[in-house]
Design an enzyme around this catalytic site. Structure first.
Site, mmCIF file in Angstrom:
data_model
loop_
_atom_site.group_PDB
_atom_site.id
_atom_site.type_symbol
_atom_site.label_atom_id
_atom_site.label_comp_id
_atom_site.label_asym_id
_atom_site.label_seq_id
_atom_site.Cartn_x
_atom_site.Cartn_y
_atom_site.Cartn_z
ATOM 1 N N LYS A 215 0.834 -1.279 -0.152
ATOM 2 C CA LYS A 215 -0.029 -0.113 -0.019
ATOM 3 C C LYS A 215 1.058 1.147 0.188
ATOM 4 C CE LYS A 215 -0.972 2.328 2.717
ATOM 5 N NZ LYS A 215 -0.398 3.885 3.232
ATOM 6 N N THR A 236 2.693 6.075 4.204
ATOM 7 C CA THR A 236 3.630 5.108 4.512
ATOM 8 C C THR A 236 3.675 4.095 3.378
ATOM 9 O OG1 THR A 236 3.395 5.561 6.649
ATOM 10 C CG2 THR A 236 3.708 3.367 6.199
#
Length: 462
Positions: A215, A236
């Site tokens: 992700k 992130t």
């Protein structure tokens, strides 16, 4: 001063019409169940972190009798999040083996002090309990992503993990495409599609499988290294790869470190390194019952290199999905730097070009301003200094048509601006810089900066 900002923004943006990002959903498609590695069950669920009701907790278990070899690369940010510190400790205690991975999205559990550490360990213990009575302590790795500085609603998270126990009526662990897809969706924050891939490969006639998910769409400029590596400062990037190959822990870490440098450490959306960046690989050996089939760098360098290259190719595919889903991005750009004295020199230049706000805004504006590319190239200290008379810059179309030289051996070309705009207006393009110093090359993958990126990050916490 603040009252002038709307008028200033209007004036600055008046020459370029905002363009919507191209559709990205086609980068996610069903995967046949036979492509996924053996010996893993997983799920994604909503435990209550996200207010929208979206999936926010993933649980991944290896079901083999023995623990899987485990390798990881972590952020080198000085403000490492609690799950990063805890996962490093788990790997140290377990001699680089693991049986499970638990991931939450919506809260980074970063810069959360003593409470954050306690919460990360609580997630480890709760997931360890799912493994049964034979499980030793600390066989679970943990990852988190989301807003920094906020503590987890840990009671909700633990309840979500416990819902996957063997006697629970809400247990949803599985091994089919739906289970893998739900886990990938539980990773997401500002992502617009789940990032999931699987592949089959062979080594000496033996078939192995590899699947992974990651992700990331913002706060993307990873600089990850093996556990406990000191480093420098820089949403992130999280990723995990599972394989049914048998690989020794030391060789798995060596292969992952090599692969990450040429994949996840070679992407940038906005030039900002996260406190939580983590990539994990589990190799449970379920495809090979013969202990002699274990891949080991020292015992059989050839077999190890084949596996390492397969892992690198797979990691690069996953990493590129992050760039394609960059916040507000309208372009996917490959930056190729060739003819450097060392790989590190080529990589540093590619990184500098990929993070240049001037280059990225020119790409969004479809402006073939190669001077910005050259300025970024020349700003990087190298082991062997650049000779400006040897440097060439070109746009490489992705349709197979001839390259468009912009600078050749330090001399500017007469550029066909219409052709340049044609190349730069498509979603995918390549920038090639030829240094003419040596034979080492590196690639980086980046995207443009758009108005939408500003909007997304201006509203991130609201």
């Amino acid at each position: 001063m603040s009252a002038r900002l709307p008028a200033l923004w209007k004036r600055l943006s008046s020459t370029i019409s905002p363009r919507p990002a191209p559709p990205k959903a086609h980068h996610h498609a069903p995967i046949r169940e036979a492509a996924f590695p053996n010996g893993y069950v997983l799920t994604g669920l909503h435990c209550g972190i996200k207010k929208t009701g979206a999936l926010d907790l993933a649980v991944i278990l290896s079901t083999t009798p023995k623990p899987a070899s485990a390798a990881a690369c972590f952020t080198r940010n000085a403000f490492k999040a609690a799950p990063v510190v805890v996962s490093e400790e788990v790997l140290q205690r377990s001699a680089s083996t693991a049986r499970a991975l638990v991931v939450n999205s919506g809260c980074a559990n970063a810069v959360t002090g003593k409470q954050g550490m306690e919460d990360a360990w609580a997630m480890v213990r709760a997931t360890d309990a799912l493994l049964g009575h034979s499980a030793k302590e600390s066989e679970t790795l943990v990852m988190s992503t989301g807003v920094i500085g906020q503590t987890l609603p840990i009671c909700k998270v633990l309840a979500g993990i416990e819902s996957q126990s063997s006697d629970s009526q809400t247990k949803s662990l599985g091994s089919d495409f739906t289970a893998w897809e739900r886990a990938a969706k539980a990773f997401m924050t500002t992502d617009t599609f789940p990032k999931l891939r699987a592949r089959t490969f062979s080594i000496d006639g033996r078939e192995y499988k590899m699947a992974g998910m990651d992700k990331g769409a913002g706060m993307i400029h990873p600089d990850m290294g093996p556990p406990r590596m000191a480093g420098q400062l820089h949403a992130t990037l999280l990723g995990c790869i599972m394989t049914d190959a048998a690989v020794s822990p030391r060789s798995l870490q060596s292969a992952l470190t090599y692969a990450v440098d040429r994949s996840f450490n070679s992407i940038s959306v906005d030039g900002d390194m996260s406190t939580n960046d983590t990539i994990v690989v589990l190799a449970n050996g379920s495809a090979a019952s013969d202990p002699a089939a274990e891949i080991d760098e020292e015992r059989d360098p050839r077999t190890y290199q084949i596996f390492r290259d397969e892992l690198t190719t797979f990691a690069a595919d996953l990493a590129q999905l992050v760039v394609r889903d960059g916040e507000g991005a309208t372009k996917f750009v490959t930056v190729s730097v060739n003819g450097a004295a060392t790989y590190e020199d080529a990589h540093r230049i590619a990184s500098r070009i990929s993070t240049s706000a001037l280059v990225k805004t020119a790409l969004y504006g479809q402006d073939a301003n190669w001077g910005r590319i050259l300025a970024a190239t020349g700003s990087v200290p190298l082991s062997v200094p650049i000779d400006p008379t040897r440097v060439s810059v070109s746009f490489i179309p992705t349709d197979g048509s001839p390259a468009l030289p912009l600078l050749v051996n330090g001399e500017p070309e007469t550029v066909d601006e219409a052709r340049a705009k044609e190349i730069i207006s498509v979603e995918d393009l390549e920038i090639e810089v030829q240094l003419g110093i040596g034979s080492e090359n590196a690639k980086y993958w980046t995207c443009d900066f758009s108005y939408e990126y500003v909007r997304i990050n201006g509203d991130y916490r609201s």
